[in-house]
Write a protein that holds these residues in place. Structure first.
Motif, PDB file in Angstrom:
ATOM      1  N   ALA A  24       0.794  -1.152  -0.044  1.00  0.00           N
ATOM      2  CA  ALA A  24       0.405  -0.240   0.304  1.00  0.00           C
ATOM      3  C   ALA A  24       0.885   1.239  -0.072  1.00  0.00           C
ATOM      4  O   ALA A  24       0.574   2.540  -0.509  1.00  0.00           O
ATOM      5  N   ARG A  25       1.927   1.241   0.648  1.00  0.00           N
ATOM      6  CA  ARG A  25       2.899   2.267   0.288  1.00  0.00           C
ATOM      7  C   ARG A  25       3.964   2.300  -0.579  1.00  0.00           C
ATOM      8  O   ARG A  25       4.960   3.300  -0.495  1.00  0.00           O
ATOM      9  N   GLY A  26       3.783   1.648  -1.801  1.00  0.00           N
ATOM     10  CA  GLY A  26       4.132   1.622  -2.828  1.00  0.00           C
ATOM     11  C   GLY A  26       5.586   0.607  -3.207  1.00  0.00           C
ATOM     12  O   GLY A  26       5.743   1.186  -3.941  1.00  0.00           O
ATOM     13  N   PHE A  27       5.243  -0.334  -2.262  1.00  0.00           N
ATOM     14  CA  PHE A  27       6.673  -1.059  -2.757  1.00  0.00           C
ATOM     15  C   PHE A  27       7.163  -1.548  -4.468  1.00  0.00           C
ATOM     16  O   PHE A  27       5.636  -2.124  -4.819  1.00  0.00           O
ATOM     17  N   LEU A  50      15.661 -22.680   8.374  1.00  0.00           N
ATOM     18  CA  LEU A  50      15.019 -21.412   8.847  1.00  0.00           C
ATOM     19  C   LEU A  50      13.724 -21.467   7.499  1.00  0.00           C
ATOM     20  O   LEU A  50      14.809 -20.663   6.795  1.00  0.00           O
ATOM     21  N   THR A  51      12.819 -21.169   7.665  1.00  0.00           N
ATOM     22  CA  THR A  51      12.323 -20.877   7.023  1.00  0.00           C
ATOM     23  C   THR A  51      11.429 -19.587   6.958  1.00  0.00           C
ATOM     24  O   THR A  51      11.022 -19.144   8.138  1.00  0.00           O
ATOM     25  N   PRO A  52      11.314 -19.110   6.027  1.00  0.00           N
ATOM     26  CA  PRO A  52      11.023 -17.818   6.151  1.00  0.00           C
ATOM     27  C   PRO A  52       9.192 -17.605   6.603  1.00  0.00           C
ATOM     28  O   PRO A  52       8.767 -18.016   5.683  1.00  0.00           O
ATOM     29  N   GLN A  53       8.512 -15.942   6.717  1.00  0.00           N
ATOM     30  CA  GLN A  53       6.934 -16.360   7.229  1.00  0.00           C
ATOM     31  C   GLN A  53       6.798 -15.976   5.305  1.00  0.00           C
ATOM     32  O   GLN A  53       5.805 -15.776   5.927  1.00  0.00           O
ATOM     33  N   ALA A  54       7.986 -14.193   5.382  1.00  0.00           N
ATOM     34  CA  ALA A  54       7.326 -13.756   4.652  1.00  0.00           C
ATOM     35  C   ALA A  54       8.428 -13.494   3.689  1.00  0.00           C
ATOM     36  O   ALA A  54       9.945 -13.838   3.609  1.00  0.00           O
ATOM     37  N   ILE A  55       8.587 -13.119   2.014  1.00  0.00           N
ATOM     38  CA  ILE A  55      10.072 -13.228   1.350  1.00  0.00           C
ATOM     39  C   ILE A  55       9.386 -11.519   0.541  1.00  0.00           C
ATOM     40  O   ILE A  55       8.452 -10.957  -0.249  1.00  0.00           O
ATOM     41  N   ALA A  56      10.502 -10.649   0.612  1.00  0.00           N
ATOM     42  CA  ALA A  56      10.069  -9.593  -0.408  1.00  0.00           C
ATOM     43  C   ALA A  56      11.905  -9.522  -1.365  1.00  0.00           C
ATOM     44  O   ALA A  56      12.676  -9.502  -0.672  1.00  0.00           O
ATOM     45  N   PHE A  57      11.031  -9.384  -2.352  1.00  0.00           N
ATOM     46  CA  PHE A  57      12.058  -9.200  -3.854  1.00  0.00           C
ATOM     47  C   PHE A  57      12.099  -7.754  -4.117  1.00  0.00           C
ATOM     48  O   PHE A  57      11.542  -7.058  -4.836  1.00  0.00           O
ATOM     49  N   ARG A  61      16.185   0.753  -4.693  1.00  0.00           N
ATOM     50  CA  ARG A  61      16.714   1.364  -3.304  1.00  0.00           C
ATOM     51  C   ARG A  61      15.391   2.180  -2.305  1.00  0.00           C
ATOM     52  O   ARG A  61      15.462   1.741  -1.148  1.00  0.00           O
ATOM     53  N   ASP A  62      14.812   3.008  -3.215  1.00  0.00           N
ATOM     54  CA  ASP A  62      13.489   2.994  -2.755  1.00  0.00           C
ATOM     55  C   ASP A  62      12.836   1.933  -1.705  1.00  0.00           C
ATOM     56  O   ASP A  62      11.724   2.687  -1.037  1.00  0.00           O
ATOM     57  N   ILE A  67      11.236  -0.748   3.661  1.00  0.00           N
ATOM     58  CA  ILE A  67      10.839  -1.726   4.120  1.00  0.00           C
ATOM     59  C   ILE A  67      11.309  -1.562   5.456  1.00  0.00           C
ATOM     60  O   ILE A  67      10.635  -1.655   7.013  1.00  0.00           O
ATOM     61  N   ALA A  68      13.075  -0.250   5.674  1.00  0.00           N
ATOM     62  CA  ALA A  68      12.786  -0.195   6.626  1.00  0.00           C
ATOM     63  C   ALA A  68      12.520   0.680   7.835  1.00  0.00           C
ATOM     64  O   ALA A  68      11.131   0.653   9.214  1.00  0.00           O
TER      65      ALA A  68
END
Length: 243
Positions: A24-27, A50-57, A61-62, A67-68
């Protein structure tokens, strides 16, 4: 027969909410909660899983800034995060049971090359073969030369500087990269016992280049437990007649 893989639990609602808000914030990159992606990225070049809950690609840079900023909000304070490049680390550094940020899909741009100064600026997903293919027409190459048994590993900049960079034939490159990150804190605190390193490569570089042994956090915990927990009270020793 090959044992059936256990079914992974559904993604935690907190991580699903994080991904929805991030979009929603423009990722502009990709977000995945799929069990297939989470299973594939549950391992790296280490022995761990170790299985992640979610993955971001992230695509740019923005996206990393988004994310941060979102992670800094109180409602998402419990989310753990791990960045991933080539996944060639041998200590499980690119694994997490939280949010995995995979930089290898889109952030693979070579931003600037200065042949005169022998410097190059790249995004974190750039791998060695890609970099050297671009540098070849200029008569340059990035120093770490992987041995045949590891040539297929898509090591990114972190892997090149750490896992392979401290070998004898690549010592000069390793020392330069080490100087950009670890040299100053090691010089200031390395001999005080207050500077720790949980990565094998970092500890090896400090020992080889500066002659400083950096303890692993587990060593500090072990020593603390050894002095704070009373020794067990044992009864008289007895010999076993049979086992």
């Amino acid at each position: 027969m090959i044992p059936r893989l256990p079914s992974e639990p559904e993604t935690a609602s907190l991580h699903a909410a994080f991904c929805a808000e991030l979009r929603a914030r423009g990722f502009s990159g990709d977000l995945s909660l799929a069990a297939s992606d989470r299973t594939v990225l549950a391992t790296d070049n280490s022995i761990y899983q170790l299985t992640p809950q979610a993955i971001a690609f992230p695509r740019e840079r923005d996206d990393l800034v988004r994310i941060a900023k979102l992670l800094s909000e109180e409602r998402f304070a419990e989310i753990r995060i791990a960045p991933r490049g080539g996944g060639t680390g041998t200590n499980g550094q690119s694994l997490t049971d939280g949010l995995l940020v995979d930089l290898s899909r889109y952030m693979t741009r070579i931003l600037a090359i200065d042949p005169a100064r022998r410097t190059v600026r790249v995004e974190a997903g750039v791998v060695k073969d890609q970099l050297n293919a671009t540098l070849k027409p200029l008569g340059l190459f990035f120093a770490p030369s992987f041995r045949p048994r590891t040539a297929v590993l898509p090591s990114d900049c972190g892997g090149m500087a750490g896992t392979y960079g401290h070998e004898a034939e690549n010592r000069a490159t390793s020392a330069r990269i080490y100087g950009l990150s670890w040299s100053k804190p090691v010089a200031e605190k390395g001999r005080t016992g207050r500077l720790l390193a949980d990565g094998y490569s970092c500890r090896s570089q400090a020992k080889i280049i500066d002659g400083v042994r950096l303890p692993h956090p587990v060593e500090i915990l072990r020593d603390h437990l050894a002095t704070s927990i009373p020794a067990p009270r044992l009864g008289p020793a007895r010999h076993l007649d049979t086992i």
